[in-house]
Design a protein around this motif. Structure first.
Motif, PDB file in Angstrom:
ATOM      1  N   THR A 229       0.680  -1.523   0.237  1.00  0.00           N
ATOM      2  CA  THR A 229      -0.022  -0.084  -0.062  1.00  0.00           C
ATOM      3  C   THR A 229       0.790   1.156  -0.089  1.00  0.00           C
ATOM      4  O   THR A 229       1.943   1.258  -0.187  1.00  0.00           O
ATOM      5  N   GLU A 268       0.934  10.800  -1.826  1.00  0.00           N
ATOM      6  CA  GLU A 268       0.983   9.148  -1.332  1.00  0.00           C
ATOM      7  C   GLU A 268       1.650   8.836  -2.496  1.00  0.00           C
ATOM      8  O   GLU A 268       1.732   9.079  -3.493  1.00  0.00           O
ATOM      9  N   PRO A 294       2.076   3.212   5.829  1.00  0.00           N
ATOM     10  CA  PRO A 294       0.802   2.961   5.830  1.00  0.00           C
ATOM     11  C   PRO A 294       0.416   2.139   7.352  1.00  0.00           C
ATOM     12  O   PRO A 294       1.158   1.507   7.505  1.00  0.00           O
ATOM     13  N   GLN A 298      -5.402   1.356   6.595  1.00  0.00           N
ATOM     14  CA  GLN A 298      -5.292   1.566   5.099  1.00  0.00           C
ATOM     15  C   GLN A 298      -4.953   0.217   4.338  1.00  0.00           C
ATOM     16  O   GLN A 298      -5.528  -0.234   3.175  1.00  0.00           O
ATOM     17  N   SER A 316     -12.272   7.282   4.088  1.00  0.00           N
ATOM     18  CA  SER A 316     -11.283   8.021   4.733  1.00  0.00           C
ATOM     19  C   SER A 316     -11.411   8.341   6.193  1.00  0.00           C
ATOM     20  O   SER A 316     -10.534   8.989   7.021  1.00  0.00           O
TER      21      SER A 316
END
Length: 322
Positions: A229, A268, A294, A298, A316
Motif C-alpha cells: 500500500t 502518497e 501505511p 489502510q 477516509s
C-alpha cells in the motif's frame, strides 16, 4: 508434534451453510509463541473459523489441525490445551464472578493433573479491577468479559483463541489486556486474536491475516504487508515539487501552507517506489520531510474500501471495520 510445527494449520478449509459459503478455501498457519491478528468485518468468516478450531463445526472439506490433531475428533483433549474468549460472554446468573472464574478453571484443569494457580487468578482479578463478590447477573458486559479473560489467562494453556475479547472494556482495561497478552507471548503461548480494533491488533500481533468472504486475502507481518500500500510523504523543498504530480506511482499530490509560513507538498507514493521518490526529492533541495508508513487501517481499506463505498461510507474516516 515437532517443536517447530504450527500450533494451528488450516489448509483449503470449506464450510457451507446451505447456499452460503462461509469459508472458501481458507488457509491459516500459526507458529508456537505467535500472536496472530485475524481481521475482517462481520460476516467475513472469523467466527466460523473459530468454531471450526474449537471443534464445534466440522468443515465440509480441507484439513484443520491444532497441535497436530483434528479438533473435530480430538476436541476433549485439545480443549485442555486451549482457552477461548468470545465477544459476548454469558455466565451463570446466581454465581459470583469469583465462583464463575473458579468453575472455568477447575473444568479446564480436570484430567490434566495440574491444579490452577490461585495466585495468578487473584493477580488478574486485581489488575482487571473486578469485584469477584458480586453476582454475575449484576455485571455489565465489560465485567462479564473480564470474567472470561481472567479465567482464560489464569489457565495453564498453550493456545488462546480470542474472538473480540475486549468488547465492552474501557480504555484502561484495554491497556491491561495488552499487557497480559504480551506476558502470555513471553511465556510461550500462542494467540489467535480476532478483533475490529485495529490499534489493538497492530500493537500486539506478530503476523496478521485479513479475511474476506471466507478466504485469507493477505497474510504476513505488518512490515511485509505495508509494501503493498502507499506511504504518505510531507516535504518542504527549495524548488517546487509539482513535477511529481504527473508520476504514475504518486497519488493525491497537493500543497499545504502558504508562502509566508512555508509551503509543503503532501502526497502518497506506492510502497515499492519510495526510494525512487526520495532520489527525486533530493535534487529539489529538501528542507524538511516526514514520511508516514501505511497503517493497518489502510491495508484493510485496500480490500474493503469498495464494499464500504458501495454502502455510502467514506473510507477516509473509518477507524474500524464493523
Amino acid at each position: 508434534m515437532s517443536e517447530n510445527a504450527p500450533v494451528i494449520s488450516a489448509v483449503d478449509l470449506v464450510k457451507e451453510f446451505g447456499p452460503v459459503r462461509a469459508l472458501d478455501d481458507l488457509n491459516l498457519s500459526i507458529a508456537p509463541g505467535e500472536v496472530h491478528g485475524f481481521l475482517g468485518p462481520n460476516g467475513a468468516g472469523k467466527s466460523t473459523t473459530m468454531r471450526v478450531l474449537l471443534g464445534l463445526l466440522r468443515p465440509d472439506s480441507g484439513t484443520i489441525r491444532l497441535f497436530g490433531r483434528d479438533p473435530w475428533r480430538d476436541a476433549v483433549e485439545l480443549h485442555r490445551r486451549l482457552a477461548y474468549v468470545p465477544g459476548d460472554v454469558e455466565l451463570w446468573p446466581n454465581l459470583t464472578g469469583g465462583e464463575a472464574i473458579d468453575v472455568f478453571l477447575r473444568l479446564r484443569s480436570r484430567g490434566t493433573g495440574r491444579a490452577f494457580d490461585p495466585t495468578r487468578r487473584d493477580e488478574l482479578i486485581e489488575r482487571f479491577d473486578l469485584d469477584p463478590r458480586k453476582k454475575t447477573r449484576t455485571y455489565s458486559k465489560g465485567n462479564r468479559q473480564k470474567v472470561a479473560l481472567i479465567a482464560a489467562l489464569a489457565a495453564e494453556v498453550d493456545l488462546l483463541l480470542l474472538d473480540e475479547p475486549t468488547a465492552g472494556l474501557d480504555p484502561l482495561m484495554e491497556a491491561v489486556f495488552q499487557e497480559v497478552i504480551h506476558e502470555a507471548k513471553a511465556a510461550g503461548r500462542s494467540v489467535l486474536l480476532s478483533s475490529h480494533i485495529l490499534s489493538q491488533v497492530e500493537a500486539l500481533s506478530d503476523r496478521i491475516s485479513i479475511i474476506r468472504s471466507g478466504n485469507i486475502v493477505e497474510s504476513g507481518t505488518l512490515s511485509e504487508l505495508r509494501h503493498m500500500t502507499r506511504t504518505t510523504i510531507e516535504v518542504q523543498t527549495e524548488s517546487p515539487a509539482d513535477e511529481l504530480a504527473s508520476v504514475s506511482f504518486v497519488h493525491a499530490f497537493h500543497t499545504e501552507g502558504s508562502p509566508s509560513t512555508g509551503e509543503r507538498s503532501v502526497f502518497e507514493v506506492d510502497g515499492d517506489h519510495v526510494g525512487e521518490v526520495m532520489q527525486r526529492l533530493a535534487g529539489l533541495g529538501v528542507h524538511s520531510i516526514v514520511a508516514h508508513p501505511p497503517t493497518l487501517e489502510q491495508l484493510l481499506m485496500r480490500h474493503y474500501g469498495d464494499d464500504l463505498s458501495a454502502r455510502g461510507v467514506s473510507t477516509s474516516t473509518q477507524k474500524k471495520v464493523s
